[in-house]
Design a protein around this motif. Sequence first.
Motif, PDB file in Angstrom:
ATOM      1  N   TYR A   1      31.614 -25.502  12.536  1.00  0.00           N
ATOM      2  CA  TYR A   1      30.958 -26.298  12.055  1.00  0.00           C
ATOM      3  C   TYR A   1      30.791 -27.629  12.848  1.00  0.00           C
ATOM      4  CZ  TYR A   1      28.890 -29.904   8.773  1.00  0.00           C
ATOM      5  OH  TYR A   1      28.000 -30.915   8.573  1.00  0.00           O
ATOM      6  N   LEU A   2      32.178 -27.700  13.457  1.00  0.00           N
ATOM      7  CA  LEU A   2      32.057 -28.969  14.281  1.00  0.00           C
ATOM      8  C   LEU A   2      31.303 -28.814  15.634  1.00  0.00           C
ATOM      9  CD1 LEU A   2      35.082 -31.304  14.853  1.00  0.00           C
ATOM     10  CD2 LEU A   2      34.123 -30.396  17.001  1.00  0.00           C
ATOM     11  N   MET A   3      31.463 -27.346  16.104  1.00  0.00           N
ATOM     12  CA  MET A   3      30.923 -27.320  17.361  1.00  0.00           C
ATOM     13  C   MET A   3      29.268 -27.100  17.223  1.00  0.00           C
ATOM     14  SD  MET A   3      33.306 -26.801  19.546  1.00  0.00           S
ATOM     15  CE  MET A   3      32.700 -25.787  21.095  1.00  0.00           C
ATOM     16  N   LEU A   4      28.859 -26.553  16.069  1.00  0.00           N
ATOM     17  CA  LEU A   4      27.297 -26.830  15.745  1.00  0.00           C
ATOM     18  C   LEU A   4      26.812 -28.213  15.628  1.00  0.00           C
ATOM     19  CD1 LEU A   4      27.102 -23.881  13.019  1.00  0.00           C
ATOM     20  CD2 LEU A   4      25.899 -24.103  15.546  1.00  0.00           C
ATOM     21  N   THR A   5      27.768 -29.086  15.105  1.00  0.00           N
ATOM     22  CA  THR A   5      27.296 -30.613  14.940  1.00  0.00           C
ATOM     23  C   THR A   5      27.417 -31.226  16.391  1.00  0.00           C
ATOM     24  OG1 THR A   5      28.697 -30.749  13.010  1.00  0.00           O
ATOM     25  CG2 THR A   5      28.321 -32.638  13.980  1.00  0.00           C
ATOM     26  N   VAL A   6      28.242 -30.786  17.291  1.00  0.00           N
ATOM     27  CA  VAL A   6      28.196 -31.196  18.794  1.00  0.00           C
ATOM     28  C   VAL A   6      26.876 -30.790  19.161  1.00  0.00           C
ATOM     29  CG1 VAL A   6      29.282 -30.972  20.945  1.00  0.00           C
ATOM     30  CG2 VAL A   6      30.823 -31.383  19.116  1.00  0.00           C
ATOM     31  N   GLU A   7      26.638 -29.621  19.031  1.00  0.00           N
ATOM     32  CA  GLU A   7      25.253 -28.961  19.673  1.00  0.00           C
ATOM     33  C   GLU A   7      23.993 -29.775  19.091  1.00  0.00           C
ATOM     34  OE1 GLU A   7      21.570 -26.742  20.051  1.00  0.00           O
ATOM     35  OE2 GLU A   7      22.592 -27.193  18.277  1.00  0.00           O
ATOM     36  N   ALA A   8      23.874 -30.026  18.065  1.00  0.00           N
ATOM     37  CA  ALA A   8      22.807 -30.930  17.106  1.00  0.00           C
ATOM     38  C   ALA A   8      22.904 -32.473  17.689  1.00  0.00           C
ATOM     39  CB  ALA A   8      23.091 -30.819  15.811  1.00  0.00           C
ATOM     40  N   GLY A   9      24.125 -32.727  18.419  1.00  0.00           N
ATOM     41  CA  GLY A   9      23.872 -33.992  18.710  1.00  0.00           C
ATOM     42  C   GLY A   9      24.358 -35.185  17.835  1.00  0.00           C
ATOM     43  N   HIS A  10      24.842 -34.871  16.724  1.00  0.00           N
ATOM     44  CA  HIS A  10      25.726 -35.486  15.708  1.00  0.00           C
ATOM     45  C   HIS A  10      26.786 -36.279  15.962  1.00  0.00           C
ATOM     46  CE1 HIS A  10      23.007 -32.837  12.559  1.00  0.00           C
ATOM     47  NE2 HIS A  10      22.357 -33.710  13.504  1.00  0.00           N
ATOM     48  N   VAL A  11      26.721 -36.964  17.054  1.00  0.00           N
ATOM     49  CA  VAL A  11      27.964 -37.465  17.784  1.00  0.00           C
ATOM     50  C   VAL A  11      28.884 -38.246  16.958  1.00  0.00           C
ATOM     51  CG1 VAL A  11      28.909 -38.976  19.513  1.00  0.00           C
ATOM     52  CG2 VAL A  11      27.065 -37.079  19.874  1.00  0.00           C
ATOM     53  N   SER A  12      28.304 -39.394  16.204  1.00  0.00           N
ATOM     54  CA  SER A  12      29.011 -40.052  15.158  1.00  0.00           C
ATOM     55  C   SER A  12      29.562 -39.275  14.130  1.00  0.00           C
ATOM     56  CB  SER A  12      28.136 -41.293  14.527  1.00  0.00           C
ATOM     57  OG  SER A  12      27.235 -40.392  13.634  1.00  0.00           O
ATOM     58  N   LYS A  13      29.286 -38.134  13.710  1.00  0.00           N
ATOM     59  CA  LYS A  13      29.845 -37.460  12.649  1.00  0.00           C
ATOM     60  C   LYS A  13      31.136 -36.750  13.323  1.00  0.00           C
ATOM     61  CE  LYS A  13      27.143 -34.596  10.390  1.00  0.00           C
ATOM     62  NZ  LYS A  13      26.193 -33.313  10.103  1.00  0.00           N
ATOM     63  N   VAL A  14      30.882 -36.054  14.496  1.00  0.00           N
ATOM     64  CA  VAL A  14      32.051 -35.616  15.019  1.00  0.00           C
ATOM     65  C   VAL A  14      32.907 -36.714  15.331  1.00  0.00           C
ATOM     66  CG1 VAL A  14      32.962 -34.394  16.983  1.00  0.00           C
ATOM     67  CG2 VAL A  14      30.342 -33.770  16.264  1.00  0.00           C
TER      68      VAL A  14
ATOM     69  N   ALA B   1      42.392 -45.816  10.969  1.00  0.00           N
ATOM     70  CA  ALA B   1      41.066 -46.381   9.999  1.00  0.00           C
ATOM     71  C   ALA B   1      40.138 -47.043  10.923  1.00  0.00           C
ATOM     72  CB  ALA B   1      41.744 -47.315   9.014  1.00  0.00           C
ATOM     73  N   CYS B   2      40.802 -47.934  11.868  1.00  0.00           N
ATOM     74  CA  CYS B   2      39.721 -48.720  12.540  1.00  0.00           C
ATOM     75  C   CYS B   2      38.925 -47.647  13.580  1.00  0.00           C
ATOM     76  CB  CYS B   2      40.824 -49.629  13.709  1.00  0.00           C
ATOM     77  SG  CYS B   2      39.702 -50.147  14.987  1.00  0.00           S
ATOM     78  N   MET B   3      39.384 -46.632  14.143  1.00  0.00           N
ATOM     79  CA  MET B   3      38.585 -45.798  14.849  1.00  0.00           C
ATOM     80  C   MET B   3      37.545 -45.063  14.101  1.00  0.00           C
ATOM     81  SD  MET B   3      39.173 -46.825  17.820  1.00  0.00           S
ATOM     82  CE  MET B   3      37.911 -45.856  18.736  1.00  0.00           C
ATOM     83  N   GLU B   4      38.060 -44.832  12.645  1.00  0.00           N
ATOM     84  CA  GLU B   4      37.307 -44.028  11.895  1.00  0.00           C
ATOM     85  C   GLU B   4      36.087 -44.888  11.558  1.00  0.00           C
ATOM     86  OE1 GLU B   4      35.825 -40.984   9.357  1.00  0.00           O
ATOM     87  OE2 GLU B   4      37.538 -41.071  10.711  1.00  0.00           O
TER      88      GLU B   4
ATOM     89  N   LEU C   1      29.596 -43.219   7.715  1.00  0.00           N
ATOM     90  CA  LEU C   1      30.305 -43.373   6.547  1.00  0.00           C
ATOM     91  C   LEU C   1      30.225 -42.562   5.752  1.00  0.00           C
ATOM     92  CD1 LEU C   1      28.751 -47.126   5.868  1.00  0.00           C
ATOM     93  CD2 LEU C   1      30.867 -46.371   6.931  1.00  0.00           C
ATOM     94  N   GLN C   2      29.443 -41.292   5.630  1.00  0.00           N
ATOM     95  CA  GLN C   2      29.517 -40.047   4.806  1.00  0.00           C
ATOM     96  C   GLN C   2      30.802 -39.423   4.962  1.00  0.00           C
ATOM     97  OE1 GLN C   2      25.938 -37.706   4.394  1.00  0.00           O
ATOM     98  NE2 GLN C   2      26.812 -36.471   2.966  1.00  0.00           N
ATOM     99  N   ILE C   3      31.210 -39.073   6.175  1.00  0.00           N
ATOM    100  CA  ILE C   3      32.384 -38.555   6.428  1.00  0.00           C
ATOM    101  C   ILE C   3      33.451 -39.293   6.297  1.00  0.00           C
ATOM    102  CG2 ILE C   3      34.043 -37.618   8.533  1.00  0.00           C
ATOM    103  CD1 ILE C   3      31.967 -35.597   7.712  1.00  0.00           C
TER     104      ILE C   3
END
Length: 865
Positions: A156-169, A201-204, A210-212
């Motif tokens: 899941y995380l790797m597919l998220t990287v591939e999609a470019g959802h960088v903030s989610k990662v 928490a700061c880095m999060e 915000l969803q994650i």
Amino acid sequence: MNQNSPLERPSLSRLRPHLLFVLGFLVLAGIYFVPAFQGKELPMQDIRQSYASTIELREFKKQTGEFPLWTNALFSGMPAYMIAFDYPYTFVGRTVESVLNLIPRPVNLLFVTMVSMYLLLLVIGRTDPDDASPDKPAARRWLAATGAVAYAFGTYLMLTVEAGHVSKVWAMAYAPGVLAGVIQTLRGKYWAGAALTAFFACMELNANHLQITYYLFILVAIYVLMEGIALVRMGKAKQLAVGLAFLAVAGGLGAASFSKRLLVLNQYQKETIRGRSELTAKTTAQTADAAAPAAAAAPAAGSKDGLDKDYAFNWSYGKAEALNLLIPNFFGGGSGGGLDEGSEFYKALVNKGVDPGAARQFVELGAPTYWGDQPGVGGPSYAGAVLLFLFLLGLTLSTHRIRWYLLVGALFMIAIAMGKNLLVINGPLFDYFPLFNKFRAVTMTMGLAQLFFAGGAVLGIHAIVSRNLSAEQLKKPLAISVGLTAGLALVLALLGGVFFSFQTANDIPVLMQYFGDQAMATDMQRALISDRQSMARADGFRSVIFILLAAAAIYGFALKKLKAGVFFPLLLALMVFDLFMVDKRFLNNGNFIPKTQVNSAFEETPADAQILGDKSLSYRVWDQTGSFMNDNRTSFFHKSIGGYHAAKLRRYQELIEYAFPKNTLNILNMLNGKYAIMQPQPDPANPQQQPSAPVAQPNPEALGNAWFVRTVVQVPDADAEMAAVQTLNPRDSVVVDKRFADQLNGLPTLDPTGATIRLTNYIPDHLTYESNAPTEQLAVFSEIYYRGDTDWNAYIDGKKVPHLRANYVLRAMRVPAGKHTIEFKFEPPVVALGDTLDAVFNGLLIAFIALAVFLSFRKPKAVTV
């Protein structure tokens, strides 16, 4: 070392093993993403979309040194701080970002994910505070590293990287660190735990997803509740109270360090599709037929705050689809491709007369192998056969009370991911739980489930090591874990066709789009079903093999046949190979392209060049060659009528959904849509000839940046306003909600004869006009109304004056007779307040962390991992 024994000051010799693992994480991430060091990048569609939307802002920043607060590049205008913004006083986040940017992306993403998870698993891997079993630091380090790899390389995380959802990662990367801090704090390691909590928490918040972060907050709350109950039962209520006080301070400082971001997001979301609509269900139902294509892609309006349930749960994991956690291609892998020349689908295509080369390309990239419940996926959420086996073993062997939290966390995340397929849980959450209905694509919780699987797996092996379990003691737990994982995989590999059809109701319609023939589509579906079964069978046997290898390694270690120096690296290697091999199916070196080609999708076309030849100060473009409300390509070159963003302004979305299909030209005119980009239709006399490139079609009826009207139509509410806009001719008339009636009192009969108004200077957040009229007039501006007289302020000859909303989304104002200078300035007070709070709380955060580090090193009972 027992965690309650006194610790000496940290030394290089004690830190060296951890530093070696951290270096190993960097090497491992670099090996996986070697092209990142060769001048190549992942295309990352979402990153490219975001980049395209910020071109206007970047150009103005070059001139002024800072981003404008508003942009007209997409959706005819929106706050720029939702796509690009300066946070000059977020000292901690900016410093960490600067350091991490020294590592190529996406290597830095995986590296930070592993380091953060390593910290959490070092904490979890310690024996229960109330357990007398000896602590074995070397084993903890190896197991923490193994679990860190498992979390980072879950598909899941790797597919998220591939999609470019960088903030989610990034949000997923920092989540383990937050949990590590919370756990340490409630264990009584107040200063060390609070420092971790505050920093992560700061880095999060810095990750800006915000969803994650919201799901993480729920997971933290669950842990605090479960651990709190346990502490109270053990008579440690004081420890709980002190821990909660430290967490409140640490979490508050971490969150407040990004006050500006939180303030603007809180303000903006109320005006978006995640906020409350003023339209009623009756109005939206009456207009739905004409707006069907647009309405299907966005939430319905209504009185309820938040997203529409169908929209929010559009991507929901199927119940049976959870089998992908164990068998990666059980549901066909990704939505397109994944087959080869040996597949039945390829053979059927060739037998039907399709060119072998074209057939090969189609089965590799386009064959619809996925048959799950979601509209489309890039690949499965494969947790890892080895990881799931170890997770179940951990639940069986461990006596650590945190195992129940890990089980609850994993199951809860999977349950949320099922969305509409598990409404018994998600229905009440959506209807009643605070903020739950603000988010969509709930399947992203599958990525966080991986965190809990890794934690449970570490507990299992740690129990074997710390309690020195014998082979005899392990026989039953191993048999249970192997049976539930390898046994299930074997049954599904052999008998999957008995329990599942391997087809969906969409198969024939999708295949009909490709082939246009019912008989051929039916034949191709049979071949596709056979291939899906083969994919599931092969991966089922694959999972069995990996699980048996892991079980054999554990049993050999218990028999003393494998020494620790062999066993731990072997276990890590099994985890790496298990996940790497599946990840490479969906994200590999072939996905990288030269940096010079990353933005090739934004190459200027003749249509773009034609429009760019118009040097007018400001106008908009409607691109009809694609889905204009879901693409930012136009924004790369022009100010766009449409765009792509997860949180569109609700009134603008409603205008496009319900009025634009019925009154297209007039709405285009009032939005100053001066050009349309169109794809020429094929020549009926020569249907084989390929259509030419898109062309730019001027719209001579566009009303420009501002104009005067003759007639004001006042309406009682949003429903009436929307109904009026659907038939409005904006050249002469304007529709105004009655709430702005006070601004129209005493307005004389309007006659714009001889009156002029024009834009004289354009800065996205500061627009200047010149008007000249013989009598008082009502001017309408082709600009989006947003928090009028609060954030957007109007001035005539330097004096602030009120303005009103017109035509559902635009601005209007009374203009006195004579020659005047009119200005609109975007001056949101929340920005200045946010900068002040950022500076204050970042200073306090740095001081708090420094104090915590100092005190934890001095305290004899502090824990250093």
